[in-house]
Design an enzyme around this catalytic site. Structure first.
Site, PDB file in Angstrom:
ATOM      1  CB  THR A   1      36.485  27.774 -25.595  1.00 14.46           C
ATOM      2  OG1 THR A   1      37.465  28.727 -25.210  1.00 14.46           O
ATOM      3  CG2 THR A   1      37.069  26.382 -25.519  1.00 14.46           C
TER       4      THR A   1
ATOM      5  CD  GLU B   1      37.521  22.892 -24.213  1.00 16.69           C
ATOM      6  OE1 GLU B   1      36.334  22.659 -24.501  1.00 16.69           O
ATOM      7  OE2 GLU B   1      37.867  23.882 -23.554  1.00 16.69           O
TER       8      GLU B   1
HETATM    9  P1  ADP Z   1      31.593  27.483 -24.042  1.00 15.89           P
HETATM   10  O1  ADP Z   1      32.414  27.195 -22.797  1.00 15.89           O
HETATM   11  O2  ADP Z   1      32.127  28.545 -24.850  1.00 15.89           O
HETATM   12  O3  ADP Z   1      30.113  27.550 -23.789  1.00 15.89           O
HETATM   13  P2  ADP Z   1      31.276  24.830 -25.132  1.00 15.89           P
HETATM   14  O4  ADP Z   1      30.208  24.898 -26.116  1.00 15.89           O
HETATM   15  O5  ADP Z   1      32.417  23.974 -25.406  1.00 15.89           O
HETATM   16  O6  ADP Z   1      31.837  26.248 -24.985  1.00 15.89           O
HETATM   17  O7  ADP Z   1      30.627  24.500 -23.742  1.00 15.89           O
HETATM   18  C1  ADP Z   1      30.806  23.303 -23.070  1.00 15.89           C
HETATM   19  C2  ADP Z   1      30.123  23.367 -21.749  1.00 15.89           C
HETATM   20  O8  ADP Z   1      28.707  23.532 -21.920  1.00 15.89           O
HETATM   21  C3  ADP Z   1      30.239  22.116 -20.913  1.00 15.89           C
HETATM   22  O9  ADP Z   1      31.453  22.080 -20.224  1.00 15.89           O
HETATM   23  C4  ADP Z   1      29.037  22.250 -19.985  1.00 15.89           C
HETATM   24  O10 ADP Z   1      29.301  23.118 -18.901  1.00 15.89           O
HETATM   25  C5  ADP Z   1      28.009  22.892 -20.869  1.00 15.89           C
HETATM   26  N1  ADP Z   1      27.099  21.886 -21.419  1.00 15.89           N
HETATM   27  C6  ADP Z   1      27.129  21.319 -22.634  1.00 15.89           C
HETATM   28  N2  ADP Z   1      26.105  20.455 -22.797  1.00 15.89           N
HETATM   29  C7  ADP Z   1      25.411  20.457 -21.626  1.00 15.89           C
HETATM   30  C8  ADP Z   1      24.257  19.757 -21.142  1.00 15.89           C
HETATM   31  N3  ADP Z   1      23.587  18.904 -21.896  1.00 15.89           N
HETATM   32  N4  ADP Z   1      23.865  19.999 -19.873  1.00 15.89           N
HETATM   33  C9  ADP Z   1      24.528  20.861 -19.082  1.00 15.89           C
HETATM   34  N5  ADP Z   1      25.606  21.558 -19.484  1.00 15.89           N
HETATM   35  C10 ADP Z   1      26.046  21.357 -20.741  1.00 15.89           C
END
Ligand code: ADP
Length: 544
Positions: free
Chosen positions: A184, A328
């Protein structure tokens, strides 16, 4: 009693072998760091993957060894995905936009043995190599003619594979064998590793192919703007060959103009990426007054897609699918493809409202929302709580990180996403916010995503973010940070008027600040962590 069916282990290399036989004319097209365009078919790719597998074995890569990549989206990176997993290794994609400190932490935590890098990143490695694991081999992903000079002992990708034979006797691995590792990006503390298996990766490819079927099919030409170093480019390197879609890799130039030109030239039908990328492309589309030729759909996710962005694309005939997921989860959890009855019964505006939600779960991912005591909340579109998920494509633990694992899993084995959400009676997920981004005002919540979504529709706003600022009476109050679309700075009264159509008066931001640009995270999302630090001592009008 068990059924009488064969049990063949799910295997990543089998996806490419399948594409070779079933979709031999589909292409992989890449903008290369060398400056030109490279193209070949899946069978040609597979031959090089065999050679690369031999080269990896000669470098000493064994089952379970982590092999790091530090590279843009391109065919050599794609070859590594298959060759490393094919011989039983773990393809560990490093995000080049991470800080030096995070990269050092991650390479050591992962115990990487070999690192493959694009020429662009040679200076990065030169500065950090003495803090990376000892005895690491560095392989530059280019040919002899483009090898940079360096004090490090750099190997050359094309030299390594040149004399190897194409056939490789792929081992039959148990399907639980680890295949990919992605950390992450550390928006929530130290980076944490998600270790994918062959099984989870192949199941995720099936899931993506079924759920996001608009853009993934034989004959489609798909552009992953989402990087190969960001959760396996959302699974596209596996889902595309599985469906017979061609892949168009954009290299490192991801600005609106470069993307437009590439899409136009390569007749890209579907493109995948985070909202900030689509804001850039959208402004290029407006200034040129047309879409790239053949452009039919985008998949947007990674952070909330503003309704106004979705509306702009849909108006020009590009279908938008808003998806949600996380590292994850491999990452796809929900997708925004609507049903026939929605299209038949809803107005254009209602359809847009629905598309701005995060969509419905994919097969294999279960969702639950719970209150602070872990009790399930109803799926009525009203009650909001922490979102937990369960399924075959979701981590059961973080890689070598017991503490982080303990914090994330509940007693029944569900994974806590850290997102606060509601789910409506049709199964649509509504992400309110990341728990840490919610503004806690006088015992109530204000969703930063909601406010941003509405403000983004104002023509004088190019982009915006809402963060919490500490407040002596209310705990926290919202501060709105705007990047103006032009020289005009929108008046607070105008923003308040716009917001009041949708939210209660107490949810209005207390102040607006204007900035030239918003800080981005390593994955191209607006970095609220940085903004919160930047405005840590901010005094709202009633605190001065
Ligand atoms: P990081 O925490 O490093 O940004 P991730 O790419 O795994 O890593 O991020 C996941 C998070 O991104 C989700 O838990 C959520 O908070 C946010 N997220 C992902 N897609 C969306 C979406 N379509 N709308 C709102 N939030 C989103």
């Amino acid at each position: 009693m068990f059924g009488n069916m064969m049990h063949r282990p799910l295997s990543i290399i089998e996806i490419l072998r399948f594409a070779v036989e079933a979709h031999p004319k589909a292409e992989v097209v890449s903008v290369r760091t060398e400056g030109d365009i490279h193209r070949y078919t899946y069978p040609e790719c597979y031959s090089r993957v065999g050679k690369l597998a031999h080269a990896l074995a000669k470098l000493g890569v064994k089952t379970g060894d982590r092999v790091a990549t530090l590279a843009w989206n391109g065919y050599r990176h794609f070859e590594l995905y298959y060759a490393i997993a094919g011989i039983g290794g773990v393809c560990h994609t490093l995000n080049p936009r991470l800080s030096a400190e995070q990269m050092i932490y991650i390479t050591n935590h992962a115990e990487d043995r070999v690192m493959f890098l694009d020429t662009t990143f040679v200076p990065v490695i030169e500065a950090l190599a003495d803090k990376f694991p000892k005895d690491m081999h560095y392989v530059v992903m280019t040919d002899r003619a483009h090898m940079p000079k360096s004090g490090l002992n750099l190997l050359c990708y094309e030299d390594l594979i040149q004399d190897e034979v194409e056939e490789y006797d792929w081992p039959e691995l148990p399907e639980e064998t680890a295949a990919g590792l992605c950390y992450t990006s550390g928006t929530t503390g130290n980076p944490k590793g998600a270790l994918y298996s062959h099984r989870s990766t192949v199941l995720h490819a099936f899931t993506a192919a079924i759920s996001i079927s608009d853009g993934l099919k034989e004959g489609a030409r798909v552009l992953p703007v989402v990087p190969l170093f960001h959760v396996n480019a959302w699974g596209l390197p596996y889902a595309a060959p599985l469906t017979g879609a061609s892949l168009i890799f954009p290299g490192g130039a991801l600005d609106g103009a470069s993307l437009f030109d590439l899409m136009d030239r390569e007749k890209v039908t579907s493109a995948w990426g985070v909202p900030t990328v689509w804001l850039g492309l959208q402004s290029e589309i407006s200034s040129r007054g047309r879409n790239p030729e053949g452009f039919a759909s985008i998949i947007v996710g990674g952070s909330a897609a503003p309704r106004s962005l979705i509306a702009a694309f849909e108006k020009s005939g590009v279908t938008v699918c808003h998806a949600w997921g996380m590292t994850e989860m491999s990452p796809v959890g929900t997708h925004g493809i609507l049903s026939a009855h929605h299209k038949d019964t809803l107005s254009k505006e209602e359809l847009l409202d629905l598309k701005a939600l995060q969509g419905r779960r994919v097969f294999g991912v279960e969702l639950k929302i719970v209150d602070e005591n872990g009790n399930r909340l109803p799926h009525d579109g009203e009650e909001a709580g922490e979102l937990f998920v369960r399924g075959n494509t979701i981590i059961s633990s973080y890689f070598n990180d017991t503490e982080a694992t303990k914090a994330a899993m509940d007693a029944d084995g569900w994974f806590g996403t850290g997102d606060v959400a509601s789910i409506n009676d049709e199964g649509f997920l509504i992400i309110q916010d990341r728990a840490k981004d919610l503004i806690k005002s006088g015992g109530e919540w204000i969703s930063s995503i909601d406010l941003e979504n509405i403000v983004m529709a104002h023509p004088e706003v190019a982009s915006c973010a809402v963060i919490a600022v500490a407040h002596p009476k209310w705990d926290e109050r919202p501060l709105l940070i705007i990047v103006p679309a032009d020289v005009v700075r929108v008046a607070k009264e105008d923003i308040d008027a716009l917001l009041l159509d949708h939210v209660a008066k107490w949810q209005l931001p207390d102040a607006i600040e204007f900035v030239d640009e918003l800080p981005l995270t390593a994955t191209g999302k607006v970095s609220k962590l940085t903004l919160r630090k930047q405005f840590a001592d901010y005094k709202l009008p009633d605190m001065k």
